[in-house]
Design a protein around this motif. Structure first.
Motif, PDB file in Angstrom:
ATOM      1  N   LYS A  54       0.919  -1.068   0.000  1.00  0.00           N
ATOM      2  CA  LYS A  54       0.000   0.000   0.000  1.00  0.00           C
ATOM      3  C   LYS A  54       0.892   1.036   0.000  1.00  0.00           C
ATOM      4  O   LYS A  54       1.072   1.681   0.936  1.00  0.00           O
ATOM      5  N   GLY A  55       0.962   0.284  -0.677  1.00  0.00           N
ATOM      6  CA  GLY A  55       1.671  -0.500  -1.444  1.00  0.00           C
ATOM      7  C   GLY A  55       2.971  -0.520  -0.997  1.00  0.00           C
ATOM      8  O   GLY A  55       3.357  -0.024  -0.076  1.00  0.00           O
ATOM      9  N   PHE A  56       3.718  -0.911  -1.793  1.00  0.00           N
ATOM     10  CA  PHE A  56       5.073  -1.157  -1.456  1.00  0.00           C
ATOM     11  C   PHE A  56       5.929  -0.091  -1.953  1.00  0.00           C
ATOM     12  O   PHE A  56       6.210  -0.014  -2.773  1.00  0.00           O
ATOM     13  N   GLY A  57       6.252   0.798  -2.314  1.00  0.00           N
ATOM     14  CA  GLY A  57       7.123   1.805  -2.685  1.00  0.00           C
ATOM     15  C   GLY A  57       6.870   2.362  -3.995  1.00  0.00           C
ATOM     16  O   GLY A  57       6.326   1.743  -4.813  1.00  0.00           O
ATOM     17  N   SER A  58       7.276   3.511  -4.284  1.00  0.00           N
ATOM     18  CA  SER A  58       6.926   4.083  -5.563  1.00  0.00           C
ATOM     19  C   SER A  58       8.120   4.469  -6.385  1.00  0.00           C
ATOM     20  O   SER A  58       8.000   5.262  -7.278  1.00  0.00           O
ATOM     21  N   PHE A  59       9.257   3.945  -6.125  1.00  0.00           N
ATOM     22  CA  PHE A  59      10.381   4.195  -7.000  1.00  0.00           C
ATOM     23  C   PHE A  59      10.179   3.230  -8.146  1.00  0.00           C
ATOM     24  O   PHE A  59      10.710   2.141  -8.158  1.00  0.00           O
ATOM     25  N   ARG A  60       9.389   3.628  -9.104  1.00  0.00           N
ATOM     26  CA  ARG A  60       8.878   2.692 -10.092  1.00  0.00           C
ATOM     27  C   ARG A  60       9.975   2.086 -10.932  1.00  0.00           C
ATOM     28  O   ARG A  60      10.947   2.724 -11.268  1.00  0.00           O
ATOM     29  N   SER A  61       9.739   0.854 -11.341  1.00  0.00           N
ATOM     30  CA  SER A  61      10.600   0.217 -12.321  1.00  0.00           C
ATOM     31  C   SER A  61      10.120   0.612 -13.711  1.00  0.00           C
ATOM     32  O   SER A  61       8.999   1.059 -13.899  1.00  0.00           O
ATOM     33  N   MET A 110       8.808   7.329   3.774  1.00  0.00           N
ATOM     34  CA  MET A 110       8.402   5.927   3.782  1.00  0.00           C
ATOM     35  C   MET A 110       9.048   5.157   2.637  1.00  0.00           C
ATOM     36  O   MET A 110       9.566   4.049   2.810  1.00  0.00           O
ATOM     37  N   ASP A 111       9.034   5.747   1.436  1.00  0.00           N
ATOM     38  CA  ASP A 111       9.610   5.072   0.275  1.00  0.00           C
ATOM     39  C   ASP A 111      11.119   4.918   0.389  1.00  0.00           C
ATOM     40  O   ASP A 111      11.683   3.873   0.061  1.00  0.00           O
ATOM     41  N   VAL A 112      11.779   5.982   0.844  1.00  0.00           N
ATOM     42  CA  VAL A 112      13.238   5.914   0.972  1.00  0.00           C
ATOM     43  C   VAL A 112      13.626   4.864   2.000  1.00  0.00           C
ATOM     44  O   VAL A 112      14.562   4.081   1.789  1.00  0.00           O
ATOM     45  N   VAL A 113      12.921   4.822   3.123  1.00  0.00           N
ATOM     46  CA  VAL A 113      13.212   3.800   4.132  1.00  0.00           C
ATOM     47  C   VAL A 113      12.991   2.406   3.553  1.00  0.00           C
ATOM     48  O   VAL A 113      13.831   1.510   3.710  1.00  0.00           O
ATOM     49  N   GLN A 114      11.886   2.210   2.871  1.00  0.00           N
ATOM     50  CA  GLN A 114      11.569   0.868   2.375  1.00  0.00           C
ATOM     51  C   GLN A 114      12.633   0.330   1.429  1.00  0.00           C
ATOM     52  O   GLN A 114      12.952  -0.855   1.454  1.00  0.00           O
ATOM     53  N   TYR A 115      13.188   1.210   0.577  1.00  0.00           N
ATOM     54  CA  TYR A 115      14.165   0.755  -0.419  1.00  0.00           C
ATOM     55  C   TYR A 115      15.570   1.246  -0.119  1.00  0.00           C
ATOM     56  O   TYR A 115      16.403   1.303  -1.024  1.00  0.00           O
ATOM     57  N   ASN A 116      15.843   1.581   1.107  1.00  0.00           N
ATOM     58  CA  ASN A 116      17.118   2.189   1.459  1.00  0.00           C
ATOM     59  C   ASN A 116      18.310   1.387   0.941  1.00  0.00           C
ATOM     60  O   ASN A 116      18.510   0.220   1.322  1.00  0.00           O
ATOM     61  N   ALA A 117      19.100   2.009   0.064  1.00  0.00           N
ATOM     62  CA  ALA A 117      20.367   1.452  -0.437  1.00  0.00           C
ATOM     63  C   ALA A 117      20.205   0.148  -1.200  1.00  0.00           C
ATOM     64  O   ALA A 117      21.183  -0.574  -1.397  1.00  0.00           O
ATOM     65  N   GLY A 169      14.368  -7.924   5.745  1.00  0.00           N
ATOM     66  CA  GLY A 169      15.367  -6.961   6.181  1.00  0.00           C
ATOM     67  C   GLY A 169      14.877  -6.156   7.365  1.00  0.00           C
ATOM     68  O   GLY A 169      13.687  -5.813   7.445  1.00  0.00           O
ATOM     69  N   SER A 170      15.766  -5.818   8.284  1.00  0.00           N
ATOM     70  CA  SER A 170      15.361  -5.125   9.502  1.00  0.00           C
ATOM     71  C   SER A 170      14.951  -3.679   9.236  1.00  0.00           C
ATOM     72  O   SER A 170      14.159  -3.100   9.989  1.00  0.00           O
ATOM     73  N   ILE A 171      15.468  -3.062   8.177  1.00  0.00           N
ATOM     74  CA  ILE A 171      15.113  -1.686   7.837  1.00  0.00           C
ATOM     75  C   ILE A 171      13.736  -1.625   7.189  1.00  0.00           C
ATOM     76  O   ILE A 171      13.005  -0.636   7.323  1.00  0.00           O
ATOM     77  N   ASP A 172      13.365  -2.663   6.497  1.00  0.00           N
ATOM     78  CA  ASP A 172      12.121  -2.715   5.728  1.00  0.00           C
ATOM     79  C   ASP A 172      10.899  -2.742   6.650  1.00  0.00           C
ATOM     80  O   ASP A 172      10.741  -3.668   7.434  1.00  0.00           O
ATOM     81  N   PRO A 173       9.992  -1.773   6.537  1.00  0.00           N
ATOM     82  CA  PRO A 173       8.809  -1.785   7.409  1.00  0.00           C
ATOM     83  C   PRO A 173       7.905  -2.997   7.197  1.00  0.00           C
ATOM     84  O   PRO A 173       7.151  -3.359   8.110  1.00  0.00           O
ATOM     85  N   TRP A 174       7.976  -3.646   6.047  1.00  0.00           N
ATOM     86  CA  TRP A 174       7.103  -4.788   5.801  1.00  0.00           C
ATOM     87  C   TRP A 174       7.462  -6.006   6.636  1.00  0.00           C
ATOM     88  O   TRP A 174       6.665  -6.933   6.754  1.00  0.00           O
ATOM     89  N   HIS A 175       8.652  -6.012   7.230  1.00  0.00           N
ATOM     90  CA  HIS A 175       9.012  -7.183   8.037  1.00  0.00           C
ATOM     91  C   HIS A 175       8.088  -7.314   9.249  1.00  0.00           C
ATOM     92  O   HIS A 175       7.988  -8.399   9.840  1.00  0.00           O
ATOM     93  N   ALA A 176       7.371  -6.235   9.588  1.00  0.00           N
ATOM     94  CA  ALA A 176       6.457  -6.283  10.735  1.00  0.00           C
ATOM     95  C   ALA A 176       5.279  -7.221  10.489  1.00  0.00           C
ATOM     96  O   ALA A 176       4.614  -7.632  11.446  1.00  0.00           O
ATOM     97  N   LEU A 177       5.000  -7.557   9.232  1.00  0.00           N
ATOM     98  CA  LEU A 177       3.951  -8.533   8.927  1.00  0.00           C
ATOM     99  C   LEU A 177       4.526  -9.811   8.326  1.00  0.00           C
ATOM    100  O   LEU A 177       3.789 -10.642   7.795  1.00  0.00           O
TER     101      LEU A 177
END
Length: 495
Positions: free
Chosen positions: A30-37, A281-288, A435-443
């Motif tokens: 809700k997605g998952f990030g918007s750095f689109r491919s 939120m997006d930068v954190v999700q895809y950090n590095a 990954g521990s940085i990824d917020p989705w790991h909470a689910l």
């Protein structure tokens, strides 16, 4: 691989994508990030990377009286295949399948070592896989994870027979929402898939997901405990300005809005606030993450960069630094001005044509959240840095876009967990990296369930990091995680 979100600046320019990039997706589940491919069968150098192929699917796998069919897009890489080798199936998700994944990614490193045939199947209703004439509510009835799993099962059965792959062992790969599908494919069709690598997979549906933003707080704090505190202070200051119409001209200028700020309803303010929070939120999700091969932009913007801006006192108070972050993101993605109008977003999201501004995945993915998953990243927790977009704001969108009530949403999420089991996975040969940085790991699953259902929790990495190509600057624990997954596959393919 991306679970999408709908709140970033880029979402307004190109309305969202949840996958880890790959194979489909958008940004934050809700997605998952918007750095689109970038979709379209070209690598970043402009060379064709993989031929588009088409597979005939049933529209409704669960109604034998419905004989309607459609064409689903898929890709093949036979470069590593050795007779008798396994078949690797990359699962598409909530966005266009990116053919660059047929030449890049850790799964191809494994394929070379195992002599595997590599296939990638695009998810129904995303990319070029159009089962219906439009994206109306009536058409979207055929968009669900259950139908997608049946697509995978039929594709696997027919392809095995057509290509002479009887007896070959199939391994499913997926990241983010496709990671969830990789879990559920093995769970629901164990006779068809031998093992699964389910990266950054949220396995439990939930209407309210405030834990996402709690992880964002902790991830920002990895660059200094003051960083999320400054973000919180800035967000609260912005809320104060939104409550005073006399400040609207200044806010319009500060954030370079396309038109003068208009706050007439709580939906207007919540949309604007989520839009700006989406940058972090997006930068954190895809950090590095090593996403350049996909055509993804913004890889140089990391948590460290954002926290550097927020910590720069020369820019003024935290509110001014928050605005500087927004301008930085707009410059990075070549966005001339920010459209902060909820009414404009509503108009885009209710356009049911395949040519509509949200047809790249936004309308479809949000429909899935309203009818299956929830995953709403609300500000309902006190332990997160943002303000102003509570659960009610997200639920109202389901009613606005698809006429789905809050009661229907809650019932649908409960049914999803009943059907798949949530965290109670009863299966084997599924590895679950997070990954521990990824917020989705909470689910997701971050501890071993059984020896045959192992978790790989990678400290310091973000969404789907283990799926991306290796590079010299990768953290040692990321390299070890990739090696550990290889050893698991080696063991499982002998069983």
């Amino acid at each position: 691989m991306a679970l999408q979100r709908r709140g970033s600046l880029l979402c307004t320019a190109a309305l969202l994508v949840l996958l880890c990039g790959v194979v489909g997706g958008q940004g934050r589940f809700k997605g998952f990030g918007s750095f689109r491919s970038i979709d379209g069968g070209q690598d970043t150098g402009g060379r064709a990377v993989s031929e588009e192929l088409w597979f005939t699917q049933r529209l409704d796998h669960f109604n034998g009286a419905d004989s309607r069919e459609w064409k689903q897009r898929y890709f093949v890489n036979e470069a590593f295949y050795k007779p008798g080798g396994p078949v690797f199936l990359m699962i598409g998700g909530e966005g266009p399948s990116n053919p660059a994944w047929m030449q890049n990614g850790t799964w191809l490193t494994y394929a070379k070592q195992f002599g595997a045939l590599c296939l990638m199947l695009e998810h129904r209703f995303y990319g070029k896989s159009h089962p219906t004439a439009d994206l109306s509510a009536g058409s979207l009835r055929y968009l669900s994870s259950r139908q997608a799993l049946a697509d995978l099962a039929h594709f696997r059965a027919v392809t095995a027979e057509a290509r002479g792959l009887a007896g070959r062992k199939w391994v499913a790969f997926g990241g983010s929402y496709p990671g969830s599908l990789a879990v559920w494919f093995r769970l629901k069709y164990p006779h068809l898939v031998h093992a699964s690598v389910a990266t950054s997979a949220p396995v439990r549906a939930t209407v309210n997901f405030p834990e996402y933003l709690e992880v964002v707080w902790r991830s920002l704090a990895s660059e200094g405990v003051e960083c999320p505190v400054l973000v919180q202070e800035a967000s609260r200051a912005l809320v104060g300005r939104l409550n005073d119409p006399k400040t609207y001209d200044n806010v319009t200028k500060d954030f370079n809005l396309c038109s003068k700020l208009q706050i007439k309803t709580e939906m207007d303010s919540a949309y604007f606030l989520e839009l700006l929070a989406g940058n972090f939120m997006d930068v954190v999700q895809y950090n590095a993450d090593n996403r350049g091969f996909e055509g993804a932009r913004g890889g140089n913007i990391t948590i460290k960069v954002l926290c550097g801006v927020m910590g720069d006192s020369s820019l003024g108070e935290p509110y001014a630094r928050y605005a500087a972050v927004a301008r930085l993101m707009m410059d990075t993605f070549s966005i001339k001005c920010l459209n902060a109008s909820y009414q404009s977003y509503l108009r885009d999201m209710t356009d049911a044509s395949w040519d509509g501004p949200a047809a790249g995945g936004g309308r479809q993915w949000v429909y899935q959240t309203c009818t299956e998953f929830g995953f709403y990243q609300s500000t309902d927790s006190p332990n997160q840095p943002f303000s102003g977009f509570p659960l009610a704001y997200h639920v109202k969108q389901c009613a606005d876009f698809y006429n789905v009530s809050g009661e229907q949403l809650a019932a649908a999420v409960a049914q999803t967990n009943e059907f798949y089991g949530g965290y109670d996975i009863r299966s084997s040969r599924i590895v679950l990296p997070n990954g521990s940085i990824d917020p989705w790991h909470a689910l997701g699953v971050t501890r071993d369930i059984t020896p045959d259902l192992p978790a790989v929790f990678i400290k310091g990495t973000a969404h789907c990091a283990n799926m991306y190509p290796a590079r010299s600057e990768d953290l040692p624990q990321l390299a070890l995680a990739r090696d550990h997954i290889f050893l698991l596959l080696q063991k499982w393919l002998k069983q």
